[in-house]
Design an enzyme around this catalytic site. Structure first.
Site, PDB file in Angstrom:
ATOM      1  N   HIS A 129       0.772  -1.178  -0.096  1.00  0.00           N
ATOM      2  CA  HIS A 129       0.007  -0.035  -0.097  1.00  0.00           C
ATOM      3  C   HIS A 129       0.901   1.299   0.142  1.00  0.00           C
ATOM      4  O   HIS A 129       0.996   1.944   0.998  1.00  0.00           O
ATOM      5  CB  HIS A 129      -0.695  -0.115   1.247  1.00  0.00           C
ATOM      6  CG  HIS A 129      -2.083   0.808   1.209  1.00  0.00           C
ATOM      7  ND1 HIS A 129      -2.293   1.794   0.120  1.00  0.00           N
ATOM      8  CD2 HIS A 129      -2.940   1.496   2.170  1.00  0.00           C
ATOM      9  CE1 HIS A 129      -3.641   2.330   0.350  1.00  0.00           C
ATOM     10  NE2 HIS A 129      -3.870   2.213   1.610  1.00  0.00           N
ATOM     11  N   ASP A 220      -2.360  -1.975  12.400  1.00  0.00           N
ATOM     12  CA  ASP A 220      -3.279  -1.942  11.228  1.00  0.00           C
ATOM     13  C   ASP A 220      -4.279  -2.910  11.783  1.00  0.00           C
ATOM     14  O   ASP A 220      -4.040  -3.604  12.768  1.00  0.00           O
ATOM     15  CB  ASP A 220      -2.461  -2.385  10.026  1.00  0.00           C
ATOM     16  CG  ASP A 220      -3.354  -2.615   8.857  1.00  0.00           C
ATOM     17  OD1 ASP A 220      -4.494  -1.869   8.834  1.00  0.00           O
ATOM     18  OD2 ASP A 220      -2.914  -3.273   7.901  1.00  0.00           O
TER      19      ASP A 220
HETATM   20  N1   CP Z   1      -6.301   3.602   4.752  1.00  0.00           N
HETATM   21  C1   CP Z   1      -6.942   3.305   3.500  1.00  0.00           C
HETATM   22  O1   CP Z   1      -6.262   2.794   2.647  1.00  0.00           O
HETATM   23  O2   CP Z   1      -8.247   3.716   3.969  1.00  0.00           O
HETATM   24  P1   CP Z   1      -9.445   2.989   3.018  1.00  0.00           P
HETATM   25  O3   CP Z   1      -9.477   1.502   2.578  1.00  0.00           O
HETATM   26  O4   CP Z   1     -10.484   3.555   3.298  1.00  0.00           O
HETATM   27  O5   CP Z   1      -9.128   3.538   1.364  1.00  0.00           O
HETATM   28  N1  NVA Z   2      -4.320  -4.172   5.739  1.00  0.00           N
HETATM   29  C1  NVA Z   2      -5.513  -3.377   5.489  1.00  0.00           C
HETATM   30  C2  NVA Z   2      -5.168  -1.869   5.195  1.00  0.00           C
HETATM   31  C3  NVA Z   2      -6.474  -1.249   4.738  1.00  0.00           C
HETATM   32  C4  NVA Z   2      -6.102   0.211   4.580  1.00  0.00           C
HETATM   33  C5  NVA Z   2      -6.311  -4.189   4.348  1.00  0.00           C
HETATM   34  O1  NVA Z   2      -5.692  -4.388   3.580  1.00  0.00           O
HETATM   35  O2  NVA Z   2      -7.507  -4.436   4.691  1.00  0.00           O
END
Ligand code: CP
Ligand code: NVA
Length: 301
Positions: A129, A220
């Site tokens: 991400h 997270d």
């Molecule tokens: N942190 C983040 O990516 O949030 P969303 O899943 O709401 O986009």
């Molecule tokens: N690790 C989480 C991040 C969300 C922004 C997911 O992938 O759901």
């Protein structure tokens, strides 16, 4: 950096700092009606997973830079009916000037990238991400005044897209990252071997050890999107890794608390910590907008 933002593995430390400097500049200059580098450009957004922050900050950011955003959920386009990523990439490259993608497997994302003729931005895959990390680093720099040498404790699921991204970010920014995660959810060797830069990464199963003197505490969700079937097992194994007041007592007294959100209070973090005075989560969420505008302005010419 390539023409795309795939992860932080293909970026140099200098390119990272240039992006963060641009993000700061765009934040200071927000609302400047004359700054429209994406005027006349259309940016697609293929999302096959839910999103609040990423979707809205990209749509608003594209609009603020003068471009047009097209949100394409999997139900809106033929991907939802099994059209391949490669055919979709070929076709959309004929219409769009850039594309932002959120999907499950990182390989699916890379399949799209390999057939795209326009820049592609990773808006979250199961593995990485990077947009979140750019905002996170912007936020750390704002609050601590530096990145080099900052001690970061990442507590919880050490094999998630966020932990993976922190490993690459810490190396690139020269930080001292300690991951406190149970053996079942520690980073994969292939991820620990990735990336470039002077930062260090250590992994321990003892969350208190990871927290020792930490200046930034990060966590997270315990159940990432796509891993719902493992929820019961994950919640059980990760219980001792909750960021709570007791665990916080091992960190630096001025430590800042971060979370990419969405958060589950009472699971990976208590409300007392997430909503407490050391939390900088709202600045962190805001910076998604500025950091992503910097990415778009840099990649889409
Ligand atoms: N942190 C983040 O990516 O949030 P969303 O899943 O709401 O986009
Ligand atoms: N690790 C989480 C991040 C969300 C922004 C997911 O992938 O759901």
């Amino acid at each position: 950096m390539t023409n795309h933002l795939l992860s932080l593995a293909d970026m140099t430390p200098e390119e990272l700092i240039a992006l963060l400097d641009l993000a700061d500049q765009l934040k200071a200059d927000r609302g400047n009606p004359n700054h429209k580098p994406l005027a006349g450009k259309s940016i697609g957004m293929i999302f096959t997973k839910s999103s609040t922050r990423t979707r809205v900050s990209f749509e608003v950011g594209i609009q603020e830079l003068g471009g047009t955003a097209l949100f394409l959920s999997k139900n809106d386009i033929q991907i939802g009916r099994s059209e391949s990523m490669s055919d979709t990439a070929e076709v959309l490259s004929r219409y769009l000037h850039g594309i932002v993608i959120r999907c499950n497997e990182h390989d699916t994302f890379l399949d799209y990238v390999s057939h795209s003729k326009v820049p592609v931005v990773n808006a979250l895959t199961d593995d990485f991400h990077p947009c979140q990390l750019l905002a996170d680093l912007q936020t750390v720099r704002e609050h601590l005044g530096r990145l080099k040498g900052v001690k970061v404790a990442y507590i919880g699921d050490g094999a998630s897209n966020m932990a993976n991204s922190w490993i690459l970010a810490a190396k690139l920014a020269g930080m001292d990252l300690r991951i406190g995660a149970p053996e079942q959810f520690q980073p994969e060797a292939r991820i620990l071997e990735m990336g470039q830069g002077e930062g260090t990464v250590t992994v321990t199963a003892d969350p208190a050890e990871a927290m020792k003197d930490a200046e930034v505490i990060y966590t997270d969700v315990w159940v990432s999107m796509g891993f719902e079937e493992e929820a019961k097992e994950r919640l059980e194994i990760l219980k001792p890794y909750q960021v709570n007041d007791e665990l916080m007592s091992h960190a630096d007294a001025n430590a800042k608390v971060m979370h990419c959100l969405p958060a589950y209070r009472g699971k990976e973090i208590t409300a007392s910590v997430l909503d407490g005075p050391q939390s900088i989560i709202w600045d962190e969420a805001e910076n998604r907008l500025h950091a992503q505008k910097a990415v778009l302005q840099t990649l889409i010419k």
